[in-house]
Design an enzyme around this catalytic site. Structure first.
Site, PDB file in Angstrom:
ATOM      1  CG  HIS A 117      27.627  36.669 -66.679  1.00  0.00           C
ATOM      2  ND1 HIS A 117      27.343  37.965 -66.306  1.00  0.00           N
ATOM      3  CD2 HIS A 117      26.457  35.985 -66.569  1.00  0.00           C
ATOM      4  CE1 HIS A 117      26.059  38.063 -65.978  1.00  0.00           C
ATOM      5  NE2 HIS A 117      25.500  36.874 -66.127  1.00  0.00           N
ATOM      6  CG  ASP A 160      38.094  39.145 -67.612  1.00  0.00           C
ATOM      7  OD1 ASP A 160      37.227  38.329 -67.257  1.00  0.00           O
ATOM      8  OD2 ASP A 160      38.751  39.826 -66.806  1.00  0.00           O
TER       9      ASP A 160
END
Length: 455
Positions: free
Chosen positions: A154, A363
């Site tokens: 992730h 991110d």
């Protein structure tokens, strides 16, 4: 249809009512044909008291394993969050490596594998999630598990030159080859993994992401950008616009414009740079003083880690300095809130905001960017300012894309967002909203599981 087994560090139990889209997607996938969700219970117990707790709800079995304090400190606080987290977020200067933590990380992954293997059934498909469990597939193979295994990372993945800064990196990342499918958020992350296996593992890599190890083991690496439940978020935002919390926020603004940022308190989110850029915007654009308020919601996390405590103090100083310099008796430039809100409340806040500030230094995806877009009113949508270093920037190209390290870039983008014509705002928003509708969390889940079937 074979059973799906999901493995993650933490398990979202139905009674906990976690609002996250990932939790909802996993529960939907598990309930579709029956399944098992395995992970840490969140409890720490004394040595010798560790156990596995079972629950069942709506065709889904839940198995939760306790950890000892040493397990938690070495596996979770130590190697996962003080070693892997900064490394994977391109911050090697913050990397804190201890051999004892690495040993604890491997030990807990072996524990997960041992307890999970006892619960597996013939035909199971296993889907492992995130950086906490990189070695898990290899540990399951060592125990003789022959099931199809998929892994999804992730968070971002840096290039090989940075990955090799981790001591004994070859004893960790090579274990991903035990999977049949490795999923990553974006093409850059996928390419970084392929480059690592090509250069460090001497693997043969095909253009379609197939990796053949020197010993003959094969797996495939593909990008699966994670989505949100677009329709659900949009519906939440419409309803929440009339909620008490949202109306209180509207009243407090007294007709002023609103910029909003929502981030976990983490050094990867670029919060100090964001605060500094907002102060620069106010200094250069005095006409916008007392006309724009900036709400930053930043729930604290990992307060046991010194770097996080230092970050919180720094943000408090920056917010205080900006407010002290520019505030008026009836207006405060930065509203800095250190608490969390549920997803429905945040959707209401997003809906009334004119600007979404999403400026992480790095991110994997950043779902706040997608939730902000999904929450906007079609007739008068706000503008998303988005870091080029967020995975979402690969998809939401109609946002104002900025470099989060460049304070001038952010300040200029705030002016552009505040002065953007309504027709342009609608055009940009519609394109992003339509994309999010097609590439939602269900499409992500189905694409990964289909690729795992084909692996």
């Amino acid at each position: 249809m074979s059973r799906l087994v999901v493995v993650s560090n933490r398990v979202a139990l139905p009674k906990e009512a976690r609002a996250g889209g990932l939790a909802s997607a996993m529960q939907a996938a598990l309930a579709e044909h029956g399944g098992l969700w395995f992970g840490w219970s969140g409890r720490t117990v004394a040595d010798g008291e560790r156990g596995v707790h079972r629950e069942h709800a709506e065709r889904v079995d839940y198995a939760l394993i306790d950890l000892t304090r040493a397990d938690h400190d070495e596996y979770y606080l130590g190697f996962a969050n003080r070693t892997l987290w900064p490394l994977l977020h391109f911050r090697p200067s913050l990397l804190d490596y201890r051999r004892s933590d690495f040993a604890g990380y491997l030990r807990v992954n072996r524990l997960f594998a041992t307890e999970l293997a006892r619960l597996l059934q013939p035909g199971d498909r296993i889907w492992i999630h995130d950086y906490h469990l990189i070695p898990l597939a290899a540990e399951l193979r060592r125990l003789g598990v022959a099931a199809r295994i998929g892994f999804f990372l992730h968070v971002p993945l840096p290039p090989p030159a940075m990955l090799t800064m981790l001591p004994h990196h070859e004893h960790l990342f090579a274990k991903l080859a035990a999977c049949d499918l490795v999923g990553l958020q974006g093409t850059g992350d996928r390419n970084a993994l392929l480059d690592y296996f090509r250069s460090e593992m001497r693997a043969a890599v095909d253009a379609d992401g197939r990796v053949r190890m020197p010993g003959g083991r094969c797996f495939r690496a593909l990008a699966f950008p994670i989505g949100i439940d677009t329709a659900k978020v949009a519906g939440q935002a419409r309803r929440a616009a009339r909620s008490t919390a949202t109306q209180r926020l509207v009243t407090s603004l007294e007709g002023r414009r609103l910029a909003i940022g929502v981030d976990r308190l983490d050094y990867s989110k670029g919060l100090p740079q964001r605060f500094e850029a907002f102060a620069l915007f106010l200094s250069r654009n005095p006409e916008w003083r007392s006309r724009l308020s900036f709400l930053q919601i930043a729930p604290p996390s990992r307060e046991e880690v010194p770097e996080y405590r230092e970050l919180r103090s720094r943000l408090e100083r920056l917010a205080g300095a900006t407010n002290g310099r520019y505030a008026e008796p009836d207006w405060v430039p930065i509203r800095y809130v250190n608490r969390s809100f549920n997803q429905a409340t945040l959707a209401g806040f997003y809906r009334i905001a004119d600007i979404g500030l999403v400026t992480p230094l790095r991110d994997g995806m950043n779902l706040v960017a997608k939730e902000f877009v999904a929450s906007q009113p079609p007739e008068d949508p706000g503008v998303l300012i988005l870091s080029s270093f967020a995975g979402a920037a690969e998809e939401l190209r109609q946002a104002i894309i900025i470099n989060p390290i460049d304070a001038d870039d952010i300040a200029e983008s705030l002016v552009a967002a505040l002065t953007m014509p309504l027709a342009e705002r609608r055009e940009r928003w519609q394109a992003m909203f339509d994309y999010l509708g097609r590439h939602d969390i269900a499409a992500w889940r189905n694409a990964f599981l289909a690729a795992l079937e084909d692996a």
